[in-house]
Design an enzyme around this catalytic site. Sequence first.
Site, PDB file in Angstrom:
ATOM      1  N   HIS A  11       0.816  -1.205   0.000  1.00 19.38           N
ATOM      2  CA  HIS A  11       0.000   0.000   0.000  1.00 19.38           C
ATOM      3  C   HIS A  11       0.854   1.260   0.000  1.00 19.38           C
ATOM      4  O   HIS A  11       0.522   2.250  -0.671  1.00 19.38           O
ATOM      5  CB  HIS A  11      -0.916  -0.005   1.230  1.00 19.38           C
ATOM      6  CG  HIS A  11      -1.859   1.145   1.286  1.00 19.38           C
ATOM      7  ND1 HIS A  11      -3.009   1.207   0.536  1.00 19.38           N
ATOM      8  CD2 HIS A  11      -1.829   2.299   2.008  1.00 19.38           C
ATOM      9  CE1 HIS A  11      -3.646   2.334   0.797  1.00 19.38           C
ATOM     10  NE2 HIS A  11      -2.953   3.021   1.685  1.00 19.38           N
ATOM     11  N   HIS A  47      -9.888   2.820  -0.119  1.00 14.88           N
ATOM     12  CA  HIS A  47      -9.922   2.369   1.275  1.00 14.88           C
ATOM     13  C   HIS A  47     -10.755   1.100   1.321  1.00 14.88           C
ATOM     14  O   HIS A  47     -11.719   0.989   2.077  1.00 14.88           O
ATOM     15  CB  HIS A  47     -10.491   3.457   2.192  1.00 14.88           C
ATOM     16  CG  HIS A  47      -9.671   3.660   3.433  1.00 14.88           C
ATOM     17  ND1 HIS A  47     -10.206   3.710   4.701  1.00 14.88           N
ATOM     18  CD2 HIS A  47      -8.337   3.805   3.599  1.00 14.88           C
ATOM     19  CE1 HIS A  47      -9.236   3.907   5.592  1.00 14.88           C
ATOM     20  NE2 HIS A  47      -8.096   3.956   4.958  1.00 14.88           N
TER      21      HIS A  47
END
Length: 754
Positions: free
Chosen positions: A54, A105
């Site tokens: 990420h 997200h």
Amino acid sequence: MVDTVENARTTPDVVQPWEALGLKADEYARIRDLLDRRPTGAELAMYSVMWSEHCSYKSSKIHLKRFSELPQTTPRGPLLAGIGDNAGAVDIGQGYAITFKAESHNHPSYVEPYQGAATGVGGIVRDIMAMGARPVACMDALRFGPLHSADTKRTLPGIVAGVGGYGNCLGLPNIGGELVFDSSYYGNPLVNALCVGVMRHEDLHFAKATGSGNKVILYGAATGADGIGGASVLASETFEADGPAKRPSVQVGDPFMEKLLIECTLELFHAGVVTALQDFGAAGISCATSELASAGDGGMHCELDLVPLRDPTMTPEEILMSESQERMMAVVEPADVDAFMAICGKWDVQATVVGEVTEDDRLIIDWHGETIVDVDPNTVAVDAPRYDRPQLRPEWLDGVQADHANNLPRGHDGAALAEAVVAVATSPNLADKSWATSQYDRYVRGNSVLSQPEDSGMIRVDEQTNLGVALSMDANGRYAYLNPYFGAQLALSESYRNVATTGAQPVAITDCLNFGSPEDPEVMWQFTEAIKGLVDGCKVLGVPVTGGNVSFYNQTDGINILPTPLVGMLGVIDDVRLRIRQGFAHAGDTVLLLGDTKQELGGSAWEDVMHGHHLGGLPPFPDFDAEIALGKVLQAAAKQQLVSSAHDLSEGGLAVALVESCLHGNHGVSFTLPTDLDPCAELFSETQARAVVSLPPQSVAEFTTLCADAGVPVRELGEVCGDQLLEARGFFTVQLDELRQQWQSTIPEAMQGA
């Protein structure tokens, strides 16, 4: 006992939990080589989150470099900030700059739907703040499993409430987005959030720690134990259908603190007391310190004991990894510290000097008077591993493409066509989305010009000149599954077309690239094909990629999501009063179809709805020259106020464009189907670069001349009528009141009792 740097040098054989923190054996070995010793516990925590997929983009960065091939200018002027900055920034004229960015997200929103979605909004808003801009609007693109599945009933209400709850409390209008359902997203919903901000050119700031002796100030909320390793670890993990056994805490948001943080930050910038600013997102303090230091001209020394804590029992590793929300880190000249603190005090925002910029190239962090981190910040923030992972075109793809939707049986009589129109228009992906969008404040701040259900959202930037911007977010996983190169280009095409349909000029994009596991060669092939498609498409359209996000490991029980490259397009309109709406506005207006229609049913909504979620063949082919020509016609028509409405043709083709134009404008339409193709293909083909417009009869000649000059095919379909009906002459008549009732009830009925 604190694991200090000195202790790490003298105890090389201590067993460390590198695997539990998501590191591979070779990555842990590389850390030891870089440090010439084993890492301390704090350093291991820092590297583990910063080297996660990420944060580091270790599987995608070598491919994302292709975006640098694109010109760093837009049709409106220079690109002021781009890839590598907190958000892209574009010159839109009159001294204004727009900064915008999209991020994902996904995994946190599956674990804890409300907080996962809410903090996704909060995080993207802070990226915009960090550039020096005032956030002015948000958008969101949401994807879930089947509408009636238990997983969707669990996640959809919480995610929508989280998006609305956080954005509404911030006072930011939510002006657009998507809501899509497909079985591939079962157990792995996608939550892609976009924020746009406005600033003057001179207000633009970058996150670079410069000036030896300058103070490092942490301000905003105190640090807590929520979100330890949250987004950084969750986004690098795959899920089982029953939920992961190891779930790091999802961050907990406080939108009221973020609102104070916005106003405080803007006043700090206006007062000129900030040298550099970095938001706290994934990886928390680890990210803020290492990225500020690596981007600057020196190092940084911080005292971790000075960090305000909500939980005094937190270990230094936890403090470094915590992803608590509503926090920022500023670099401030010593002479400005008092003024900085005074402004924070005015807004009741906690602020603490936690360190300073140093002359050397080290990031040093102390705890209880001992050094627990001593690293080159570049090795943390910049020099993470880079993987050129294997790529393999799937063997199954030939069979899928051969099973073309164009060959599926289709009805040609009026009753069958009417049934198909109603079924497609009221299906979950095309039905009314107001169950979700009514939970969002679309008009707060008073500058929303267009919002859901329009093709694009639009915001007025300057109240005197009426300069404005339009934004659209688009993706189609079905197209990308059939051909990821074309699928990415089709997302780009639709986003471009949606902005142009409002009368705005498309100028730049941000992207959010959602894919399965990068350790799957077939997924990496899909990903690299999508990158190539975006690069090639942007070159033709003349729009740069300003930044964005990559989200990997979107899979459940080993099943990858449909490849979902999402494109957020920014457009500029000189006068928002001239924008074009999509709903039919006046009875008696002539209805025209712009663009040629081909038999292109591969990946279509008709194929999905009428043939049991069939997915086969090739998607429609992009035609960027035709998109540019169509865009120029619509922009000129808006300036000359020739048309009453305009609606692009995309999912559902002509049928859905007409239905939505009727329902959104509260007028009917009577039209004659073209006869170049069979009536089913005419209604449901998803050929690109097309739009439906309505206009007064006296404007038709001037408008068709515009189309002829631009080389845009145009044909008359019929006229807008006052009767509440959708009439395909010679085939069928659908009563709009009945259609509206079904269209509006699809999602609310499914969510009853959720």
